[in-house]
Motif scaffolding. Structure first.
Motif, PDB file in Angstrom:
ATOM      1  N   ILE A 111     -64.526  12.822  45.475  1.00 16.90           N
ATOM      2  CA  ILE A 111     -64.471  11.410  45.082  1.00 16.90           C
ATOM      3  C   ILE A 111     -65.289  10.567  46.062  1.00 16.90           C
ATOM      4  CG2 ILE A 111     -62.957   9.386  44.867  1.00 16.90           C
ATOM      5  CD1 ILE A 111     -60.739  11.436  43.939  1.00 16.90           C
ATOM      6  N   LEU A 112     -65.092  10.795  47.345  1.00 20.07           N
ATOM      7  CA  LEU A 112     -65.826  10.028  48.350  1.00 20.07           C
ATOM      8  C   LEU A 112     -67.334  10.248  48.213  1.00 20.07           C
ATOM      9  CD1 LEU A 112     -63.429  10.593  51.368  1.00 20.07           C
ATOM     10  CD2 LEU A 112     -63.836   8.410  50.196  1.00 20.07           C
ATOM     11  N   ASP A 113     -67.729  11.475  47.913  1.00 18.94           N
ATOM     12  CA  ASP A 113     -69.151  11.766  47.718  1.00 18.94           C
ATOM     13  C   ASP A 113     -69.720  10.931  46.569  1.00 18.94           C
ATOM     14  OD1 ASP A 113     -68.982  13.579  49.795  1.00 18.94           O
ATOM     15  OD2 ASP A 113     -69.153  15.362  48.528  1.00 18.94           O
ATOM     16  N   THR A 114     -68.952  10.809  45.483  1.00 16.43           N
ATOM     17  CA  THR A 114     -69.435  10.008  44.343  1.00 16.43           C
ATOM     18  C   THR A 114     -69.475   8.520  44.680  1.00 16.43           C
ATOM     19  OG1 THR A 114     -67.258   9.724  43.309  1.00 16.43           O
ATOM     20  CG2 THR A 114     -68.524  11.677  42.655  1.00 16.43           C
ATOM     21  N   LEU A 115     -68.712   8.115  45.706  1.00 16.40           N
ATOM     22  CA  LEU A 115     -68.706   6.712  46.138  1.00 16.40           C
ATOM     23  C   LEU A 115     -69.781   6.420  47.181  1.00 16.40           C
ATOM     24  CD1 LEU A 115     -64.839   6.120  46.438  1.00 16.40           C
ATOM     25  CD2 LEU A 115     -66.367   5.345  44.614  1.00 16.40           C
ATOM     26  N   GLY A 116     -70.604   7.421  47.467  1.00 16.66           N
ATOM     27  CA  GLY A 116     -71.726   7.193  48.364  1.00 16.66           C
ATOM     28  C   GLY A 116     -71.556   7.700  49.781  1.00 16.66           C
ATOM     29  N   PHE A 117     -70.452   8.402  50.053  1.00 17.70           N
ATOM     30  CA  PHE A 117     -70.283   8.993  51.385  1.00 17.70           C
ATOM     31  C   PHE A 117     -71.257  10.156  51.508  1.00 17.70           C
ATOM     32  CE2 PHE A 117     -66.622   6.421  51.008  1.00 17.70           C
ATOM     33  CZ  PHE A 117     -66.168   6.145  52.291  1.00 17.70           C
ATOM     34  N   THR A 118     -71.893  10.267  52.675  1.00 21.43           N
ATOM     35  CA  THR A 118     -72.997  11.218  52.803  1.00 21.43           C
ATOM     36  C   THR A 118     -72.674  12.470  53.615  1.00 21.43           C
ATOM     37  OG1 THR A 118     -73.814  10.025  54.757  1.00 21.43           O
ATOM     38  CG2 THR A 118     -74.713   9.368  52.607  1.00 21.43           C
ATOM     39  N   ASN A 119     -71.493  12.506  54.280  1.00 22.43           N
ATOM     40  CA  ASN A 119     -71.219  13.643  55.157  1.00 22.43           C
ATOM     41  C   ASN A 119     -69.724  13.948  55.213  1.00 22.43           C
ATOM     42  OD1 ASN A 119     -71.463  15.686  57.040  1.00 22.43           O
ATOM     43  ND2 ASN A 119     -72.107  14.370  58.720  1.00 22.43           N
ATOM     44  N   THR A 120     -69.138  14.296  54.054  1.00 26.37           N
ATOM     45  CA  THR A 120     -67.716  14.641  54.033  1.00 26.37           C
ATOM     46  C   THR A 120     -67.543  16.128  54.310  1.00 26.37           C
ATOM     47  OG1 THR A 120     -67.688  15.010  51.637  1.00 26.37           O
ATOM     48  CG2 THR A 120     -67.134  12.793  52.414  1.00 26.37           C
ATOM     49  N   LYS A 121     -66.471  16.446  55.023  1.00 27.22           N
ATOM     50  CA  LYS A 121     -66.148  17.846  55.326  1.00 27.22           C
ATOM     51  C   LYS A 121     -64.678  18.080  55.027  1.00 27.22           C
ATOM     52  CE  LYS A 121     -69.719  18.783  58.650  1.00 27.22           C
ATOM     53  NZ  LYS A 121     -70.076  19.029  60.027  1.00 27.22           N
ATOM     54  N   ASN A 122     -64.409  19.123  54.255  1.00 26.93           N
ATOM     55  CA  ASN A 122     -63.048  19.509  53.894  1.00 26.93           C
ATOM     56  C   ASN A 122     -62.547  20.562  54.882  1.00 26.93           C
ATOM     57  OD1 ASN A 122     -60.667  19.917  52.489  1.00 26.93           O
ATOM     58  ND2 ASN A 122     -61.593  21.286  51.000  1.00 26.93           N
ATOM     59  N   LEU A 123     -61.356  20.329  55.446  1.00 27.57           N
ATOM     60  CA  LEU A 123     -60.758  21.307  56.358  1.00 27.57           C
ATOM     61  C   LEU A 123     -60.201  22.465  55.538  1.00 27.57           C
ATOM     62  CD1 LEU A 123     -59.868  22.173  59.208  1.00 27.57           C
ATOM     63  CD2 LEU A 123     -57.768  20.893  58.824  1.00 27.57           C
ATOM     64  N   VAL A 124     -60.810  23.622  55.680  1.00 25.43           N
ATOM     65  CA  VAL A 124     -60.427  24.812  54.918  1.00 25.43           C
ATOM     66  C   VAL A 124     -59.000  25.225  55.258  1.00 25.43           C
ATOM     67  CG1 VAL A 124     -60.974  27.238  54.484  1.00 25.43           C
ATOM     68  CG2 VAL A 124     -62.823  25.600  54.871  1.00 25.43           C
ATOM     69  N   GLY A 125     -58.157  25.367  54.240  1.00 28.64           N
ATOM     70  CA  GLY A 125     -56.788  25.833  54.441  1.00 28.64           C
ATOM     71  C   GLY A 125     -55.801  24.762  54.856  1.00 28.64           C
ATOM     72  N   GLY A 126     -56.295  23.584  55.197  1.00 26.47           N
ATOM     73  CA  GLY A 126     -55.430  22.456  55.527  1.00 26.47           C
ATOM     74  C   GLY A 126     -54.461  22.728  56.672  1.00 26.47           C
ATOM     75  N   MET A 127     -53.356  21.990  56.639  1.00 26.98           N
ATOM     76  CA  MET A 127     -52.367  22.080  57.708  1.00 26.98           C
ATOM     77  C   MET A 127     -51.597  23.400  57.674  1.00 26.98           C
ATOM     78  SD  MET A 127     -52.623  19.489  59.744  1.00 26.98           S
ATOM     79  CE  MET A 127     -54.339  19.997  59.588  1.00 26.98           C
ATOM     80  N   LEU A 128     -51.485  24.026  56.520  1.00 24.23           N
ATOM     81  CA  LEU A 128     -50.826  25.338  56.466  1.00 24.23           C
ATOM     82  C   LEU A 128     -51.575  26.338  57.339  1.00 24.23           C
ATOM     83  CD1 LEU A 128     -49.912  25.672  52.677  1.00 24.23           C
ATOM     84  CD2 LEU A 128     -48.361  25.229  54.590  1.00 24.23           C
ATOM     85  N   TYR A 129     -52.895  26.401  57.155  1.00 21.97           N
ATOM     86  CA  TYR A 129     -53.711  27.318  57.941  1.00 21.97           C
ATOM     87  C   TYR A 129     -53.702  26.902  59.410  1.00 21.97           C
ATOM     88  CZ  TYR A 129     -57.626  30.196  59.437  1.00 21.97           C
ATOM     89  OH  TYR A 129     -58.402  31.109  60.095  1.00 21.97           O
ATOM     90  N   TRP A 130     -53.820  25.600  59.663  1.00 20.39           N
ATOM     91  CA  TRP A 130     -53.834  25.102  61.049  1.00 20.39           C
ATOM     92  C   TRP A 130     -52.585  25.555  61.792  1.00 20.39           C
ATOM     93  CZ3 TRP A 130     -57.412  21.819  63.604  1.00 20.39           C
ATOM     94  CH2 TRP A 130     -56.995  21.381  64.862  1.00 20.39           C
ATOM     95  N   GLN A 131     -51.419  25.334  61.176  1.00 21.65           N
ATOM     96  CA  GLN A 131     -50.165  25.687  61.839  1.00 21.65           C
ATOM     97  C   GLN A 131     -50.028  27.205  62.026  1.00 21.65           C
ATOM     98  OE1 GLN A 131     -47.616  23.073  59.242  1.00 21.65           O
ATOM     99  NE2 GLN A 131     -46.750  22.489  61.223  1.00 21.65           N
ATOM    100  N   GLU A 132     -50.551  27.975  61.083  1.00 21.22           N
ATOM    101  CA  GLU A 132     -50.473  29.438  61.183  1.00 21.22           C
ATOM    102  C   GLU A 132     -51.390  29.978  62.277  1.00 21.22           C
ATOM    103  OE1 GLU A 132     -52.105  33.127  58.544  1.00 21.22           O
ATOM    104  OE2 GLU A 132     -51.100  31.540  57.438  1.00 21.22           O
ATOM    105  N   LYS A 133     -52.614  29.448  62.366  1.00 21.64           N
ATOM    106  CA  LYS A 133     -53.615  30.011  63.260  1.00 21.64           C
ATOM    107  C   LYS A 133     -53.730  29.284  64.612  1.00 21.64           C
ATOM    108  CE  LYS A 133     -54.958  33.145  60.388  1.00 21.64           C
ATOM    109  NZ  LYS A 133     -54.736  34.538  60.612  1.00 21.64           N
ATOM    110  N   ILE A 134     -53.537  27.973  64.589  1.00 22.69           N
ATOM    111  CA  ILE A 134     -53.733  27.184  65.802  1.00 22.69           C
ATOM    112  C   ILE A 134     -52.401  26.902  66.491  1.00 22.69           C
ATOM    113  CG2 ILE A 134     -54.692  25.039  66.760  1.00 22.69           C
ATOM    114  CD1 ILE A 134     -56.866  26.743  65.431  1.00 22.69           C
ATOM    115  N   GLY A 135     -51.391  26.624  65.669  1.00 24.95           N
ATOM    116  CA  GLY A 135     -50.066  26.379  66.230  1.00 24.95           C
ATOM    117  C   GLY A 135     -49.593  24.967  66.109  1.00 24.95           C
TER     118      GLY A 135
END
Length: 101
Positions: free
Chosen positions: A77-101
């Motif tokens: 959605i942000l890309d269609t609104l003209g944002f030029t450098n969006t990055k999606n965090l792969v796996g979100g907070m589930l992955y973060w909590q599992e791998k990072i803590g």
């Protein structure tokens, strides 16, 4: 939209980089656990009421949610609104909590 891994993001945070991070989950999810991102629920982005993000249109904007699904939608959605450098965090907070803590 590009992607970023939890490990890459953690390394950049640990290095003290100033990052623009947005949490698109609901307030109760953000209150339970977050990595310091600004809370802008996906619903606000879907209804184009996320004016507070306008200053980041030409900057890197890292977006996260619980699993990576909502943040992926937000990035599109942000890309269609003209944002030029969006990055999606792969796996979100589930992955973060599992791998990072």
């Amino acid at each position: 939209m590009q992607t970023i891994t939890a490990e890459e993001l953690k390394a950049r945070l640990d290095a003290g980089e100033k990052l623009n991070i947005v949490d698109v989950r609901e307030p109760h999810e953000h209150a339970d656990f977050n990595i310091g991102g600004t809370l802008v629920p996906l619903g606000k982005i879907q209804t184009m009421q996320a004016d507070e993000l306008d200053e980041f249109k030409d900057q890197e904007l890292i977006v996260y949610c619980r699993s990576g699904n909502r943040s992926g939608q937000a990035c599109l959605i942000l890309d269609t609104l003209g944002f030029t450098n969006t990055k999606n965090l792969v796996g979100g907070m589930l992955y973060w909590q599992e791998k990072i803590g």
